[in-house]
Enzyme design. Structure first.
Site, PDB file in Angstrom:
ATOM      1  N   SER A  95       0.837  -1.191   0.000  1.00 48.12           N
ATOM      2  CA  SER A  95       0.000   0.000   0.000  1.00 48.12           C
ATOM      3  C   SER A  95       0.886   1.262   0.000  1.00 48.12           C
ATOM      4  O   SER A  95       1.718   1.419  -0.895  1.00 48.12           O
ATOM      5  CB  SER A  95      -0.966  -0.049   1.187  1.00 48.12           C
ATOM      6  N   MET A  96       0.759   2.145   0.981  1.00 51.79           N
ATOM      7  CA  MET A  96       1.651   3.305   1.025  1.00 51.79           C
ATOM      8  C   MET A  96       3.112   2.874   0.972  1.00 51.79           C
ATOM      9  O   MET A  96       3.957   3.537   0.347  1.00 51.79           O
ATOM     10  CB  MET A  96       1.412   4.115   2.301  1.00 51.79           C
TER      11      MET A  96
END
Length: 248
Positions: A95-96
């Site tokens: 994700s991030m």
């Protein structure tokens, strides 16, 4: 912004393996911590030594202010990780953490580091239109989004004391992830493997395939059953994938 460059503050080695043939640096998701990768570290040791990044503002770094700018994080981590990436090394980010792993990889490759593979999990390619502003919403809406994605036990987030502890870092991470936009420049030359869940509400197959444009090396897309946190249910398969890539 002044941030410690001490590698001991930023990197966790859950299973030190000084004789490992390669290293894997893991970057957590928004609101996540280095401990998320403990099962991966245990499964890969001692053949591969896992270095899990610990962002400020959580767990043993709770007293430090979280960082809400992904480019600031990437600059700091490039300096911290440079001495740790002189041998065979790969990056894994979820994700991030995938965007951050990519930005750190860009910086280190520009200094001469050659990555074996960049694994980007649960994240759209950098040029995809994000358009999300969850970090601007109220606490309840932010927590509702986290619960929807399933990365944290909902019962945990209902505990008032825990909410107080996690909200500052969570909001900061969401801001860093949502305001991140691709800056043109040299990309990476290493192979890129994108991994997604087939029911991830945040990443489509088309979004994930945009990662192919960010490397001059090979690209591969792997899809697993599940949502945004599909990898929690597929640790053995992902470990086999990583081990095979690093052995090759």
């Amino acid at each position: 912004m002044t941030i410690s460059l001490d590698a001991a503050a930023w990197v966790r080695r859950f299973h030190p393996a000084p004789s490992a043939s390669a290293r894997l640096v893991c970057f957590p998701h928004a609101g996540g911590a280095a401990s998320y990768y403990h099962p991966v570290s245990a499964a890969l040791a001692p053949a591969v030594e896992v270095l899990a990044v610990q962002y400020p503002g959580r767990q043993d770094r709770y007293a430090e202010a979280p960082v809400d700018d992904l480019f600031v994080l990437a600059d700091r981590l490039a300096d911290v990780l440079a001495p740790e990436t002189t041998g065979p090394v790969a990056f894994f980010g979820h994700s991030m953490g995938a965007s951050l792993a990519f930005e750190v990889a860009r910086r280190l490759e520009a200094r001469g580091t050659k990555l074996l593979t960049l694994f980007v999990s649960g994240r759209r390619g950098p040029t995809a239109d994000h358009g999300e502003r969850v970090h601007d919403k109220g606490d309840e809406e932010l927590l509702a989004e986290v619960k929807r994605l399933g990365g944290t036990d909902a019962a945990v987030l209902d505990d008032e004391d825990i909410r107080t502890l996690v909200l500052p870092a969570l909001r900061s991470d969401y801001k860093a992830a949502e305001l991140y936009h691709y800056r043109p420049g040299p990309d990476v030359g290493c192979p890129v493997v994108a991994l997604i869940g087939d029911r991830d509400p945040k990443v489509t197959e088309a979004d994930a395939r945009l990662w192919a444009e960010r490397t001059s090396g090979d690209f591969e897309l792997k899809t697993y059953p599940g949502g945004h946190f599909y990898l929690t249910d597929h640790v053995p398969a992902i470990v086999r994938l990583i081990a095979g890539r690093l052995a090759g």
